[in-house]
Design a protein around this motif. Sequence first.
Motif, PDB file in Angstrom:
ATOM      1  N   THR A  71       0.819  -1.214   0.000  1.00  0.00           N
ATOM      2  CA  THR A  71       0.000   0.000   0.000  1.00  0.00           C
ATOM      3  C   THR A  71       0.855   1.267   0.000  1.00  0.00           C
ATOM      4  OG1 THR A  71      -1.938   0.999   1.050  1.00  0.00           O
ATOM      5  CG2 THR A  71      -0.187   0.248   2.523  1.00  0.00           C
ATOM      6  N   HIS A 101      -1.430   0.087   7.713  1.00  0.00           N
ATOM      7  CA  HIS A 101      -0.246  -0.781   7.672  1.00  0.00           C
ATOM      8  C   HIS A 101       0.825  -0.193   6.758  1.00  0.00           C
ATOM      9  CE1 HIS A 101      -3.566  -2.156   5.119  1.00  0.00           C
ATOM     10  NE2 HIS A 101      -2.671  -2.353   4.192  1.00  0.00           N
ATOM     11  N   ASP A 186      -9.092  -0.450  -0.666  1.00  0.00           N
ATOM     12  CA  ASP A 186     -10.235  -1.143  -1.285  1.00  0.00           C
ATOM     13  C   ASP A 186     -10.606  -2.395  -0.486  1.00  0.00           C
ATOM     14  OD1 ASP A 186      -7.802  -2.133  -2.236  1.00  0.00           O
ATOM     15  OD2 ASP A 186      -8.462  -2.358  -4.309  1.00  0.00           O
ATOM     16  N   GLY A 187      -9.623  -2.974   0.229  1.00  0.00           N
ATOM     17  CA  GLY A 187      -9.988  -4.023   1.172  1.00  0.00           C
ATOM     18  C   GLY A 187     -10.773  -3.420   2.316  1.00  0.00           C
ATOM     19  N   LYS A 302      -0.852  -2.299  -6.775  1.00  0.00           N
ATOM     20  CA  LYS A 302      -0.335  -2.593  -5.436  1.00  0.00           C
ATOM     21  C   LYS A 302       1.158  -2.878  -5.559  1.00  0.00           C
ATOM     22  CE  LYS A 302      -1.651  -4.870  -1.209  1.00  0.00           C
ATOM     23  NZ  LYS A 302      -2.818  -5.159  -0.398  1.00  0.00           N
TER      24      LYS A 302
HETATM   25  C1  LIG Z   1     -10.904  -5.056  10.567  1.00  0.00           C
HETATM   26  C2  LIG Z   1      -9.672  -5.712  10.036  1.00  0.00           C
HETATM   27  N1  LIG Z   1      -9.772  -6.949   9.504  1.00  0.00           N
HETATM   28  C3  LIG Z   1      -8.670  -7.562   8.994  1.00  0.00           C
HETATM   29  C4  LIG Z   1      -7.456  -6.952   9.043  1.00  0.00           C
HETATM   30  C5  LIG Z   1      -6.207  -7.664   8.511  1.00  0.00           C
HETATM   31  N2  LIG Z   1      -5.706  -6.932   7.318  1.00  0.00           N
HETATM   32  C6  LIG Z   1      -4.647  -6.129   7.366  1.00  0.00           C
HETATM   33  S1  LIG Z   1      -4.301  -5.416   5.896  1.00  0.00           S
HETATM   34  C7  LIG Z   1      -5.569  -6.212   5.145  1.00  0.00           C
HETATM   35  C8  LIG Z   1      -5.854  -5.972   3.680  1.00  0.00           C
HETATM   36  C9  LIG Z   1      -6.121  -4.533   3.430  1.00  0.00           C
HETATM   37  O1  LIG Z   1      -6.412  -4.290   2.104  1.00  0.00           O
HETATM   38  P1  LIG Z   1      -6.633  -2.817   1.601  1.00  0.00           P
HETATM   39  O2  LIG Z   1      -7.530  -2.084   2.512  1.00  0.00           O
HETATM   40  O3  LIG Z   1      -7.028  -2.877   0.187  1.00  0.00           O
HETATM   41  O4  LIG Z   1      -5.211  -2.142   1.775  1.00  0.00           O
HETATM   42  P2  LIG Z   1      -3.995  -2.191   0.785  1.00  0.00           P
HETATM   43  O5  LIG Z   1      -4.327  -3.069  -0.365  1.00  0.00           O
HETATM   44  O6  LIG Z   1      -3.822  -0.795   0.344  1.00  0.00           O
HETATM   45  O7  LIG Z   1      -2.860  -2.729   1.575  1.00  0.00           O
HETATM   46  C10 LIG Z   1      -6.238  -7.024   6.048  1.00  0.00           C
HETATM   47  C11 LIG Z   1      -7.371  -7.903   5.702  1.00  0.00           C
HETATM   48  C12 LIG Z   1      -7.391  -5.682   9.640  1.00  0.00           C
HETATM   49  N3  LIG Z   1      -6.257  -5.031   9.767  1.00  0.00           N
HETATM   50  N4  LIG Z   1      -8.512  -5.077  10.104  1.00  0.00           N
END
Ligand SMILES: Cc1ncc(C[n+]2csc(CCOP(=O)(O)OP(=O)(O)O)c2C)c(N)n1
Length: 807
Positions: A71, A101, A186-187, A302
């Motif tokens: 990210t 993160h 987007d997650g 990504k």
């Molecule tokens: C509520 C919650 N569920 C699960 C997670 C575990 N988790 C950390 S990063 C991530 C994926 C995030 O994807 P996205 O929001 O698209 O971020 P990017 O692709 O930009 O890293 C998940 C599922 C979390 N941090 N918070």
Amino acid sequence: MATDHETAAPAADLVETLARPSADEVTVLDAWWRANNYLTIGQIYLLANPLLREPLSSEQIKPRLLGHWGTSPGLSFVYAHASRLIQHTGQEMIYLAGPGHGGPALVAASYLEGTYTEIYPEVTQDVEGMRQLFRQFSSPGGIPSHVSVPTPGSIHEGGELGYVLVHAFGAVMDNPDLIALAVVGDGEAETGPLEGSWKGISFLNPTRDGAVLPILHLNGAKIAGPTVLGRKDPAEVRSLLEGHGYDVIEVTGDDLPGMHHRFAEALARSWAGIRGIQAAARGGGWDGVRPRWPMIVLRSPKGWTGPSVVDGVRVVGTWRSHQVPLAGIKGNDEHLRILEGWLRSYRPDELFDDGGRPTELVRRANPEGAYRMSGSPHANGGLLTVDLDLPDFREYALDVPRPAYLRAESTRRLGELMRDIYRRNPDRFRLFCPDETNSNRLGAVFEVSDRAFAERVTEDDVALSRNGRVMEVLSEHNCHGWLEGYTLTGRHGWFATYEAFAMVSASQTIQHSKWLEEADHLSWRANVPSLNILLTSTAWRNDHNGFSHQGPGLIQNVITQRGAVGRVYLPPDANTLLSVADHCLRSRSYVNLVVIDKQPQLQWLSIDDAIAHCTRGAGVWKWAGTDDGTADPDIVLASAGDVVTMETVAAASILRDRVPQLRTRVVNVVDLMAMMRPKDHPHGMDPMLFNELFTDHVDVVFAFHGYPGAIHQLVHGRPDADRFRVRGFIEEGTTTTPFDMVVRNKASRYHLVMDALNNARRTPPGASDLMAWCRQRLAEHQAYVVEHLQDMPDVRDWVLGDWAETG
Ligand SMILES: Cc1ncc(C[n+]2csc(CCOP(=O)(O)OP(=O)(O)O)c2C)c(N)n1
């Protein structure tokens, strides 16, 4: 640094300048972005050789590779462009990274901006400082991997995904000069809270509030797979967001410098759109129709600029770049070579001088002083906090000439207090409530403020307008998150909710407590107003709603968390509630949980007695027991919580009438944390006071509002903790009468009397008759409620009579 929030729309030539960066500006933007990416990767991988002055060797790689690359380049790309916008416009802006993160990118941003070194002087802008920056990241004794409390400029950790927009909207309420730029993953956009939080614009008033600029970052993947919005037809994504009321501006690609040009233009259009809306509203030209606020959909790969293929599989643009796209570097020369090539692809020699300091080329991208997003005082809200102008809460007191005689709705008094806080503090106090302000008897606030609403208002609506400042949205997540954003940027408020549904947002309560706990260890973070939560419509009095509405679990969460941030108050009546509320509103950096029901309830204490009682946190109600203080009691009857306090005092009165030789002591606890040991919580009662109330050997029958285990947990380590016999909510709930609820949960006055007799140090004459009588009363109750559908009159209308005056 206040800007011209009253003035006209931005000049067309300024917008044009913004939209068309010169070649030189693109060079600067790109250099800063490359520097940020370099520092991000360095933080994830490197222990030494930060500037690659020598070939990279495997001993220079961290033993454990912990962090998230995927990210990060998107986050820093947006950051660089936002800084350029600030430089041109003087816009006050904060940056919230939903995918928190991507912490290394935001740490790198503040390092490049110089704020990191200002706050942490040991992390200097030179080779040694860079080595330290890298080493500390995700390391024991170092800093966490997210955009967490130690990250300058952050009010949003982004660890638990879903809250970026709620925090952003809370931050801009009553903050007219501020734009909160919120990157949504987007997650993250798949979470319930995030999906609900697009509605923030339906509550925003462009005249007096700032603006949120959401940037939906469709990098297509989450940890281990594709995202829903990433794979949707773009037309569907667009119509979804347009349906929420946004003007959607899309930027797609990975070509450079093309992406810089297109994103600069999108940001310029967005900013011009925001300022145009605000200028029209502030100049009196708002027709009241909810504006279509701009937002950006950014489609970039990504792990953009990272290694495209590793071990024969594609990494850039896939879920594989989420964390560490190159693992197992030690012992894998091929990976080591890729890493070195990847780092060198950013041309560090152009970005950092011989001493390791960012070059002039990079530094030119930084805004000045407090305009740097990492240095914004809005993101260290305690610096901006102005105390509330509070009325004297005594003026809202109920006249309580004697205990347990008058019945009243306690929260109504709190509503009146809030009304006048609204009146006196038109720009820094708000109530957040999921559609229950009236239901919770706080409706007096509507005498001075409507509910905020930017959507269509009809003639049937009551107390609803675009100028309202009472925040009602049927979303505990929105209410809680808005209040967090509001307080973290220095303003004050309450979140009032049905007790059971506080569990919907319990995770936010926990996360915010963690934030405050960590902030407490950082001297540069100024204390912010506390997060005040009123839990009402409680388990014991959800007569009409039943089992689903009966859940006092949040107390358990708050008492279980480490540290001193959480406080739980159980005022038993209106005057104690007023005293507690006043205290909460003056406090800083706590999570204050206040639990009291809204139904008419017996009132116990005059305002002076209430203040004295709340100041101590717990005390003996001498008038309620038979213990004259000359000898140890035979039994202590204690309570915490309004309904169970009534049962306790009623039980004490039965004992006094029927077994007068039994010495009973009645103790009431308002401040639940006082039950802890002082070494476990700052409110913990010292051992001497604890013994004065509970002795160190007499059994205690404790009637508790919440789950019984909470009291056992709190008295752990107190003398002979096993002597606490706790009655509380044991998940026996349904749609029934108030007294039947306490009977079902074995916390009724008759159960408490039997507990007292069973556990008292002496068995007084008449004890067995009284036991039989209690059982008979319970049987009578059983028959009566089934037949009459209400409680027995002597229970329903029970008052203490004049005994308390003479007793
Ligand atoms: C509520 C919650 N569920 C699960 C997670 C575990 N988790 C950390 S990063 C991530 C994926 C995030 O994807 P996205 O929001 O698209 O971020 P990017 O692709 O930009 O890293 C998940 C599922 C979390 N941090 N918070």
